[in-house]
Design an enzyme around this catalytic site. Structure first.
Site, PDB file in Angstrom:
ATOM      1  N   GLY A 192      -0.987 -94.390 -74.572  1.00 52.32           N
ATOM      2  CA  GLY A 192       0.212 -94.719 -73.831  1.00 52.32           C
ATOM      3  C   GLY A 192       0.916 -95.617 -74.896  1.00 52.32           C
ATOM      4  CG  ASP A 213      -2.057 -71.438 -78.771  1.00 53.75           C
ATOM      5  OD1 ASP A 213      -3.165 -71.242 -79.435  1.00 53.75           O
ATOM      6  OD2 ASP A 213      -1.839 -71.188 -77.522  1.00 53.75           O
ATOM      7  NE  ARG A 249      -5.334 -94.772 -84.582  1.00 55.66           N
ATOM      8  CZ  ARG A 249      -4.737 -94.169 -83.758  1.00 55.66           C
ATOM      9  NH1 ARG A 249      -4.236 -92.894 -83.703  1.00 55.66           N
ATOM     10  NH2 ARG A 249      -4.302 -94.995 -82.529  1.00 55.66           N
TER      11      ARG A 249
HETATM   12  C1  LIG Z   1      -7.285 -89.574 -75.998  1.00 49.22           C
HETATM   13  C2  LIG Z   1      -5.856 -89.833 -76.740  1.00 49.22           C
HETATM   14  C3  LIG Z   1      -5.464 -91.065 -76.970  1.00 49.22           C
HETATM   15  C4  LIG Z   1      -4.107 -91.284 -77.613  1.00 49.22           C
HETATM   16  N1  LIG Z   1      -3.498 -92.462 -77.658  1.00 49.22           N
HETATM   17  C5  LIG Z   1      -2.380 -92.444 -78.243  1.00 49.22           C
HETATM   18  C6  LIG Z   1      -1.316 -93.726 -78.078  1.00 49.22           C
HETATM   19  O1  LIG Z   1      -1.879 -94.567 -77.349  1.00 49.22           O
HETATM   20  N2  LIG Z   1      -0.236 -93.650 -78.752  1.00 49.22           N
HETATM   21  C7  LIG Z   1       0.155 -92.510 -79.571  1.00 49.22           C
HETATM   22  O2  LIG Z   1       1.034 -92.752 -80.013  1.00 49.22           O
HETATM   23  N3  LIG Z   1      -0.507 -91.290 -79.638  1.00 49.22           N
HETATM   24  C8  LIG Z   1      -1.818 -91.192 -79.019  1.00 49.22           C
HETATM   25  N4  LIG Z   1      -2.440 -90.066 -78.876  1.00 49.22           N
HETATM   26  C9  LIG Z   1      -1.811 -89.006 -79.664  1.00 49.22           C
HETATM   27  C10 LIG Z   1      -0.563 -88.491 -78.690  1.00 49.22           C
HETATM   28  O3  LIG Z   1      -0.980 -88.720 -77.365  1.00 49.22           O
HETATM   29  C11 LIG Z   1      -0.485 -87.019 -78.919  1.00 49.22           C
HETATM   30  O4  LIG Z   1      -0.174 -86.635 -80.399  1.00 49.22           O
HETATM   31  C12 LIG Z   1       0.865 -86.673 -78.150  1.00 49.22           C
HETATM   32  O5  LIG Z   1       0.593 -86.854 -77.003  1.00 49.22           O
HETATM   33  C13 LIG Z   1       1.056 -85.104 -78.311  1.00 49.22           C
HETATM   34  O6  LIG Z   1       1.992 -84.708 -77.549  1.00 49.22           O
HETATM   35  P1  LIG Z   1       2.467 -83.207 -77.589  1.00 49.22           P
HETATM   36  O7  LIG Z   1       3.508 -83.116 -76.554  1.00 49.22           O
HETATM   37  O8  LIG Z   1       3.088 -82.862 -78.882  1.00 49.22           O
HETATM   38  O9  LIG Z   1       1.295 -82.354 -77.143  1.00 49.22           O
HETATM   39  P2  LIG Z   1       0.640 -82.200 -75.847  1.00 49.22           P
HETATM   40  O10 LIG Z   1       0.973 -83.484 -75.046  1.00 49.22           O
HETATM   41  O11 LIG Z   1      -0.711 -81.606 -76.167  1.00 49.22           O
HETATM   42  O12 LIG Z   1       1.560 -81.040 -75.164  1.00 49.22           O
HETATM   43  C14 LIG Z   1       1.244 -79.817 -75.638  1.00 49.22           C
HETATM   44  C15 LIG Z   1       1.352 -78.793 -74.426  1.00 49.22           C
HETATM   45  O13 LIG Z   1       1.600 -77.508 -74.960  1.00 49.22           O
HETATM   46  C16 LIG Z   1       1.004 -76.669 -74.371  1.00 49.22           C
HETATM   47  N5  LIG Z   1       0.465 -75.485 -75.205  1.00 49.22           N
HETATM   48  C17 LIG Z   1      -0.175 -75.089 -76.197  1.00 49.22           C
HETATM   49  N6  LIG Z   1       0.055 -74.010 -76.569  1.00 49.22           N
HETATM   50  C18 LIG Z   1       0.622 -73.210 -75.644  1.00 49.22           C
HETATM   51  C19 LIG Z   1       1.047 -71.792 -75.639  1.00 49.22           C
HETATM   52  N7  LIG Z   1       0.584 -71.013 -76.371  1.00 49.22           N
HETATM   53  N8  LIG Z   1       1.801 -71.565 -74.562  1.00 49.22           N
HETATM   54  C20 LIG Z   1       2.218 -72.541 -73.679  1.00 49.22           C
HETATM   55  N9  LIG Z   1       1.753 -73.723 -73.725  1.00 49.22           N
HETATM   56  C21 LIG Z   1       0.950 -74.209 -74.836  1.00 49.22           C
HETATM   57  C22 LIG Z   1      -0.469 -77.412 -74.049  1.00 49.22           C
HETATM   58  O14 LIG Z   1      -1.331 -76.888 -72.902  1.00 49.22           O
HETATM   59  C23 LIG Z   1       0.097 -78.601 -73.850  1.00 49.22           C
HETATM   60  O15 LIG Z   1       0.227 -78.743 -72.499  1.00 49.22           O
HETATM   61  C24 LIG Z   1      -3.656 -90.183 -78.197  1.00 49.22           C
HETATM   62  C25 LIG Z   1      -4.141 -88.791 -78.303  1.00 49.22           C
HETATM   63  C26 LIG Z   1      -5.285 -88.685 -77.482  1.00 49.22           C
HETATM   64  C27 LIG Z   1      -5.970 -87.186 -77.287  1.00 49.22           C
END
Ligand SMILES: Cc1cc2nc3c(=O)[nH]c(=O)nc-3n(C[C@H](O)[C@H](O)[C@H](O)COP(=O)(O)OP(=O)(O)OC[C@H]3O[C@@H](n4cnc5c(N)ncnc54)[C@H](O)[C@@H]3O)c2cc1C
Length: 620
Positions: free
Chosen positions: A202, A384, A442
């Site tokens: 977060g 994907d 990191r």
């Molecule tokens: C444990 C952990 C701790 C972290 N802590 C931090 C932090 O404190 N601060 C920070 O800045 N970053 C942090 N990060 C990194 C950050 O959280 C992520 O980079 C960011 O949340 C990614 O968001 P997003 O919306 O791009 O992807 P996601 O939140 O992963 O969303 C992508 C969505 O797309 C969906 N999807 C994928 N393929 C398909 C498809 N073919 N069809 C339909 N839906 C699909 C997935 O199911 C998912 O729901 C952390 C990551 C992790 C794993």
């Protein structure tokens, strides 16, 4: 909000699960009550078999995070309710799956329902508990009959904007597109919204905020820009980095305008390089998801959410992206967008084959095979979106820039329990020595861990980080009491006792802590590793209780991806904008360079997700 997901077919019933309601939970509840009545009626009409004995039957199972109890209550020979009173599974993920499965089991009067995609281990545990409880009640085989979800989606759907992926970036894009007048469809392959953002720490980096000012921290977007470029080894796209740094504080304010509460204690995520990480209250990424979901509710049937719907391909017409082909419970559907499609599918860290193929960069000496875990929701982080985008000629950049984080839990790579983020935490190797500046980026931290015997280390903290074991910690969102009960974190009253429990030499451990304390108490400016006490929380670590857990490097983030501009428009291999296509979040490349600063990904999702939604909504 229209939520479309699936219908149950375990009994003879087919029921369209599509409602305009306030929240996912409310939607589920209404669908559930209707189908429960149908299921019970269907069961009543079949020939009677020996009924199970009424009562509540409880079974303890091992969840992903911790053990939990599945309690099944039977009344008049039917499953009346399924409850889990003590789950510590992740909010938005395991906890969400427990709610979904409780309803599915009652609706279908069966413990053989489909698990929730994206929460495999929790689903397995939950269904195992329900099966055992039903067996203990003397339930016959009808309670174990397979009940498979079926699609309730129409063959074709239409809206102004289609968003592929309902994680942090996708939901930010959705709210923004709605605020800019568009109708929106979200296509999400998991059984819940939020993706890996749900489980993130977060931390959101923003500069020059009122929270920093109150703590006397001087900061501005230029400093945020410079540190992001330095952290990324100057391989980032400066234009995108300026855009991120210039708009992060505004994005935080935007979230606050939707009801997000920001914890006034500004921190520094692991490898953040500065004290500008803002955390929501309650702690953890799920709070952003809950905030954005709540904001979506205002828009009624202008937004449709298709869960358990995997996007397969982008649909192109005359050089413009006009929609998405997707699959929901085996059924192929098409979702058309007359203004734009936004790809927000997250990273590819959990796709072992893909990450090994592109691993030609800073980790080329490491294997990054299945022996190394991944911190993300595995089903989500498969890349994907990259594959779909490449098929329409999008430029994919920086794919070799994979982030390895030092805070993995041995065995899974998940980032559980005590954290490397924040301050007053020491990295101790098997000999009892410190081996790195804990405030380093990191890539430096993880490379240092790989160089240690066994490629592992102890993360050591003390009462400074956990002054009250019964209080929720800002960074982990968890109580020390619960972490100790799960056994991965250990506790010792004295450093000597801690050394014994860790199996390290006490004299060396004592020397390591003392060396750190010299800097933390400002007696010396820096130590031989380069650690500097430049954070308002830095204090000498002198007293117990001491808390420690073993940690390993884990695949965490993929910095490369789809090339975009500052309008979040997707750029093709010839450098032109692909009409109708936008991207935001971890699926994009160029912002973080070779190494992302901790706290910059959530900022990226909110800044570029918001921009993508606005750009698409305003497109001709
Ligand atoms: C444990 C952990 C701790 C972290 N802590 C931090 C932090 O404190 N601060 C920070 O800045 N970053 C942090 N990060 C990194 C950050 O959280 C992520 O980079 C960011 O949340 C990614 O968001 P997003 O919306 O791009 O992807 P996601 O939140 O992963 O969303 C992508 C969505 O797309 C969906 N999807 C994928 N393929 C398909 C498809 N073919 N069809 C339909 N839906 C699909 C997935 O199911 C998912 O729901 C952390 C990551 C992790 C794993």
């Amino acid at each position: 909000m229209v939520l479309s997901s699936s219908i149950a077919s375990g009994s003879n019933t087919t029921e369209k699960r599509e409602n305009t309601m306030e929240s996912q939970k409310q939607v589920r509840k209404a669908a559930f009550i209707g189908s429960l009545l149908c299921a019970i009626a269907a069961l009543a009409s079949t020939n009677a078999v020996a009924a199970p004995k009424d009562g509540t039957y409880s079974e303890k199972v091992m969840g992903l995070i911790a053990p939990f109890t599945v309690s099944v209550t039977l009344h008049d020979g039917k499953i009346e309710k399924v409850e889990v009173p003590d789950a510590l599974e992740s909010p938005g993920v395991g906890a969400e799956a427990i709610g979904i499965l409780s309803e599915r089991i009652v609706k279908n009067q069966s413990a053989a329902v489909d698990g929730v995609s994206g929460a495999t281990m929790t689903s397995f545990a939950m269904l195992q508990g329900a099966r055992k409880a039903l067996k203990a009640a003397g339930a016959d085989e009808s309670f174990f009959k397979k009940a498979t979800e079926q699609s309730a989606l129409p063959d074709e759907m239409k809206s102004n904007v289609v968003i592929v992926g309902g994680g942090g970036a996708g939901l930010a894009a959705a709210v923004s597109a709605l605020q800019n007048g568009a109708t929106v469809t979200i296509v999400e392959k998991l059984g819940y919204l939020g993706g890996s953002t749900n489980v993130c720490g977060g931390a959101l980096n923003a500069s020059g905020t009122k929270y920093q000012a109150k703590l006397g921290i001087e900061d501005n977007p230029q400093k945020h820009f410079e540190q992001t470029m330095k952290g990324g080894h100057n391989t980032n796209n400066p234009e995108l980095v300026h855009y991120l740094a210039d708009h992060a504080t505004e994005a935080l304010g935007w979230l606050e305008s939707m009801g997000l509460v920001v914890n006034p204690k500004v921190g520094a995520a692991t490898g953040a390089l500065y004290q500008r990480s803002h955390y929501p209250d309650p702690a953890g990424g799920h709070t952003y998801i809950a905030t954005l979901e709540k904001a979506l509710q205002k828009y009624g049937d202008r937004v449709r959410i298709c869960l358990e719907t995997k996007a397969l391909n982008l649909i192109e017409e005359n050089g413009r992206v006009v929609g998405v082909e997707a699959q929901n419970h085996g059924k192929k559907v098409k979702v058309f967008a007359d203004k734009g499609v936004i790809i927000a599918t997250g990273g590819f860290g959990a796709n072992i084959e893909f990450r090994q193929k592109v691993n030609t960069g800073i980790w080329k000496e490491a294997k990054l095979d299945k022996e190394i875990g991944c911190s993300n929701i595995s089903a989500a982080a498969q890349g994907d979106g990259l594959i779909m985008a490449e098929k329409v000629n999008a430029d994919l950049i920086g794919l070799a820039d994979i982030q390895v984080h030092p805070n993995g839990t041995p065995g899974t790579g998940l980032m559980l329990d005590i954290k490397t983020s924040g301050r007053n935490r020491l990295f101790i190797n098997k000999a009892g020595d410190r081996f790195v500046d804990e405030g380093a980026p990191r890539d430096v931290l993880s490379k240092a861990v790989f160089a240690q015997p066994g490629q592992t280390y102890w993360l050591l903290q003390n009462h400074l980080r956990y002054p009250d074991e019964n209080k929720i910690d800002l960074l982990s969102g968890r109580k020390m009491k619960d972490m100790l009960a799960q056994g991965r974190v250990q506790k010792a009253e004295t450093l000597e006792e801690a050394a014994k429990m860790m199996g390290v030499d006490y004299a060396r451990l004592k020397a390591a802590v003392e060396e750190y304390n010299q800097v933390a108490s400002h007696k010396v400016e820096t130590d031989r590793f380069g650690f500097k006490a430049n954070h308002t929380d830095d204090r000498p670590m002198t007293e117990g209780p001491w808390y420690f857990a073993r940690k390993v490097p884990t695949i965490h983030h993929t910095m490369g991806g789809i090339k975009i501009n500052t309008n979040a428009e997707v750029i093709d291999k010839a450098g032109h904008v692909i009409p109708g296509l936008y991207a935001a979040g971890e699926v994009t490349g160029g912002i973080h360079g070779e190494n992302r600063l901790g706290g910059n990904a959530v900022a990226d999702c909110m800044v570029f997700g918001r921009t993508a939604g606005r750009s698409a909504a305003k497109a001709d």
